[in-house]
Enzyme design. Structure first.
Site, PDB file in Angstrom:
ATOM      1  N   HIS A 149       0.832  -1.211   0.000  1.00 26.62           N
ATOM      2  CA  HIS A 149       0.000   0.000   0.000  1.00 26.62           C
ATOM      3  C   HIS A 149       0.865   1.259   0.000  1.00 26.62           C
ATOM      4  O   HIS A 149       1.942   1.299   0.603  1.00 26.62           O
ATOM      5  CB  HIS A 149      -1.034  -0.012   1.124  1.00 26.62           C
ATOM      6  CG  HIS A 149      -0.523   0.104   2.527  1.00 26.62           C
ATOM      7  ND1 HIS A 149      -0.266   1.328   3.126  1.00 26.62           N
ATOM      8  CD2 HIS A 149      -0.237  -0.817   3.465  1.00 26.62           C
ATOM      9  CE1 HIS A 149       0.148   1.119   4.372  1.00 26.62           C
ATOM     10  NE2 HIS A 149       0.184  -0.168   4.610  1.00 26.62           N
ATOM     11  N   ASP A 172       5.922   1.988   6.862  1.00 27.41           N
ATOM     12  CA  ASP A 172       4.650   1.283   6.670  1.00 27.41           C
ATOM     13  C   ASP A 172       3.849   2.078   5.644  1.00 27.41           C
ATOM     14  O   ASP A 172       3.275   3.096   5.979  1.00 27.41           O
ATOM     15  CB  ASP A 172       3.915   1.189   8.009  1.00 27.41           C
ATOM     16  CG  ASP A 172       2.497   0.658   7.899  1.00 27.41           C
ATOM     17  OD1 ASP A 172       2.126   0.204   6.821  1.00 27.41           O
ATOM     18  OD2 ASP A 172       1.772   0.735   8.905  1.00 27.41           O
ATOM     19  N   GLU A 199      -5.157   2.073   2.508  1.00 24.59           N
ATOM     20  CA  GLU A 199      -5.121   0.948   3.455  1.00 24.59           C
ATOM     21  C   GLU A 199      -5.266   1.452   4.882  1.00 24.59           C
ATOM     22  O   GLU A 199      -5.939   0.846   5.711  1.00 24.59           O
ATOM     23  CB  GLU A 199      -3.814   0.162   3.299  1.00 24.59           C
ATOM     24  CG  GLU A 199      -3.794  -1.159   4.059  1.00 24.59           C
ATOM     25  CD  GLU A 199      -3.258  -1.072   5.480  1.00 24.59           C
ATOM     26  OE1 GLU A 199      -3.344  -2.051   6.219  1.00 24.59           O
ATOM     27  OE2 GLU A 199      -2.740  -0.004   5.855  1.00 24.59           O
ATOM     28  N   GLU A 200      -4.625   2.583   5.174  1.00 23.23           N
ATOM     29  CA  GLU A 200      -4.625   3.078   6.551  1.00 23.23           C
ATOM     30  C   GLU A 200      -5.991   3.612   6.971  1.00 23.23           C
ATOM     31  O   GLU A 200      -6.270   3.728   8.156  1.00 23.23           O
ATOM     32  CB  GLU A 200      -3.555   4.168   6.731  1.00 23.23           C
ATOM     33  CG  GLU A 200      -2.122   3.707   6.453  1.00 23.23           C
ATOM     34  CD  GLU A 200      -1.610   2.678   7.453  1.00 23.23           C
ATOM     35  OE1 GLU A 200      -2.352   2.310   8.380  1.00 23.23           O
ATOM     36  OE2 GLU A 200      -0.463   2.229   7.298  1.00 23.23           O
ATOM     37  N   ASP A 219       3.845  -5.967   3.613  1.00 20.96           N
ATOM     38  CA  ASP A 219       3.542  -4.815   4.455  1.00 20.96           C
ATOM     39  C   ASP A 219       4.408  -4.883   5.714  1.00 20.96           C
ATOM     40  O   ASP A 219       5.192  -5.816   5.896  1.00 20.96           O
ATOM     41  CB  ASP A 219       2.042  -4.843   4.825  1.00 20.96           C
ATOM     42  CG  ASP A 219       1.502  -3.482   5.256  1.00 20.96           C
ATOM     43  OD1 ASP A 219       2.302  -2.562   5.508  1.00 20.96           O
ATOM     44  OD2 ASP A 219       0.266  -3.358   5.351  1.00 20.96           O
ATOM     45  N   HIS A 254       3.434   3.725  12.949  1.00 17.25           N
ATOM     46  CA  HIS A 254       2.556   4.890  12.768  1.00 17.25           C
ATOM     47  C   HIS A 254       3.077   6.142  13.479  1.00 17.25           C
ATOM     48  O   HIS A 254       2.313   7.082  13.697  1.00 17.25           O
ATOM     49  CB  HIS A 254       1.109   4.579  13.195  1.00 17.25           C
ATOM     50  CG  HIS A 254       0.435   3.630  12.250  1.00 17.25           C
ATOM     51  ND1 HIS A 254      -0.900   3.341  12.314  1.00 17.25           N
ATOM     52  CD2 HIS A 254       0.909   2.921  11.206  1.00 17.25           C
ATOM     53  CE1 HIS A 254      -1.221   2.478  11.358  1.00 17.25           C
ATOM     54  NE2 HIS A 254      -0.129   2.206  10.680  1.00 17.25           N
TER      55      HIS A 254
HETATM   56 ZN   LIG Z   1       0.723  -0.991   6.470  1.00 15.19          ZN
END
Ligand SMILES: [Zn+2]
Length: 367
Positions: free
Chosen positions: A65, A175, A207-208, A231, A325
């Site tokens: 992603h 990520d 995706e997030e 991922d 994140h």
């Molecule tokens: Zn991810």
């Protein structure tokens, strides 16, 4: 087999702003790289990028992603400070005092997240998101508007890219730019060769913010028989997380997912046993370390694929990541090189499709 990393490529990928739903800068860069290699590359209505590498064998789609977590401007206060809306699960623990980029224009405005002076912060908990504000140096709403800032203006973590002890990488958006990196690196090696499969590389959006929903139109267009997501996942090897829910650690190789799950929901992923077993076999034959992952608290872009089309055998390969994140995500270069070599070995080896699809839990030795 590759032995090293293209750090410039990963640095560039992580520097690009690609807030969930606003992935264009990342998609444009990836599209450009794939088109330069002469690959048949397409972008769909919602911004997913796919490229095809013709080969012989089953239809395999690899997925990463492009989007990252971040924020947008919710409103501008009279005094010029910005209220924020979180997009995806951006770390709230790492928020106060952060340097952010506010994308009012092509080039970003720096902004800082307000933080209570420590002298006044004894026994005070960090503020809830509704109370978080960003300071871009504007003294009034009019001044902020004159800078081009509006409700909906995209905000990302300011890029960082540091090597820790020459073996780990610290950056924002690893990520899942690490997945984008691995797929691009694979394209560079295979664009003028014929793999043992019909290979599609898919770079998906949102995706997030919406997990795997954006992967569905790609599956409809490509109709793969096999799919492997690439991922990042949570490492449990820091002092605050040891004895955590998994033993997944940096430097022990990529993880192959048995399952993931979002607590309190029926959302999650159970990997196809035959495909997972094939990936584990190829890793073992290639002498590449692999960890097994069973984790609650996250899921990935491939989660809906087992139920897409007529059912797609789906596996998920994950790069262990610390501080997920946050603006200082950390991964181990050895894991990236191992994942690189594993994808190379998978794409270059024959695919026993019947055995993969008919694989049953009974009668196979347990590792
Ligand atoms: Zn991810």
């Amino acid at each position: 087999m590759s032995a090293s990393m293209d750090l410039d490529l990963l640095r560039h990928l992580t520097s690009l702003p690609g807030l969930s739903g606003f992935e264009r800068p990342v998609a444009d860069f990836i599209f450009g790289r794939l088109a330069e290699l002469g690959l048949d590359t397409r972008v769909d209505t919602i911004g997913n990028v796919t490229a095809h590498i013709p080969g012989s064998g089953p239809r395999l789609m690899l997925i990463a992603h492009m989007d990252e977590v971040g924020f947008m401007v919710r409103k501008v206060y009279q005094n010029g400070f910005l209220a924020v809306q979180r997009v995806g699960g951006a770390s709230q623990h790492a928020l106060s005092g952060q340097l952010l980029h506010v994308w009012a224009d092509e080039s970003p405005l720096p902004g800082v997240v307000g933080v209570l002076p420590q002298h006044l912060a004894m026994d005070v908990l960090p503020p809830p998101l509704e109370k978080v504000y960003i300071d871009v140096g504007a003294s009034s709403r009019e001044e902020a508007f004159a800078l081009g800032i509006r409700p909906g203006t995209v905000i990302t973590h300011a890029p960082t890219f540091e090597l820790l002890n020459k073996k780990m990488i610290c950056a924002k958006a690893l990520d899942d730019r690490i997945g984008c990196y691995l797929l691009l690196h694979l394209a560079e090696r295979w664009h003028n060769r014929r793999p043992e499969c019909e290979l599609w590389l898919a770079f998906v959006v949102q995706e997030e913010s919406h997990l795997g929903r954006a992967t569905l139109p790609v599956a409809r267009a490509v109709k793969p028989q096999l799919a492997i997501g690439v991922d990042a996942t949570l490492a449990f090897d820091t002092p605050d997380l040891t004895d955590g829910q998994t033993d997944v650690a940096l430097g022990e190789g990529p993880a192959i997912k048995v399952m993931d799950h979002l607590p309190g929901t029926l959302w999650g992923f159970l990997g196809h046993e035959g495909l997972r077993s094939h990936v584990e076999d190829v890793a073992e034959k290639s002498g590449l370390p692999l960890q097994r992952e069973i984790v609650a608290g996250l899921s990935t872009a491939v989660a809906p694929l087992p139920f897409a089309e007529e059912g797609i055998a789906t596996a998920a390969l994950s790069l262990p990541l610390r501080y997920s994140h946050s603006p200082v995500e950390v991964l181990h270069m050895d894991d990236v090189v191992t994942a690189d070599n594993l994808l190379e070995a998978l794409v270059g080896s024959t695919w026993p499709l019947d055995r993969i699809l008919r694989s049953s839990p009974r009668g196979r030795r347990e590792r």
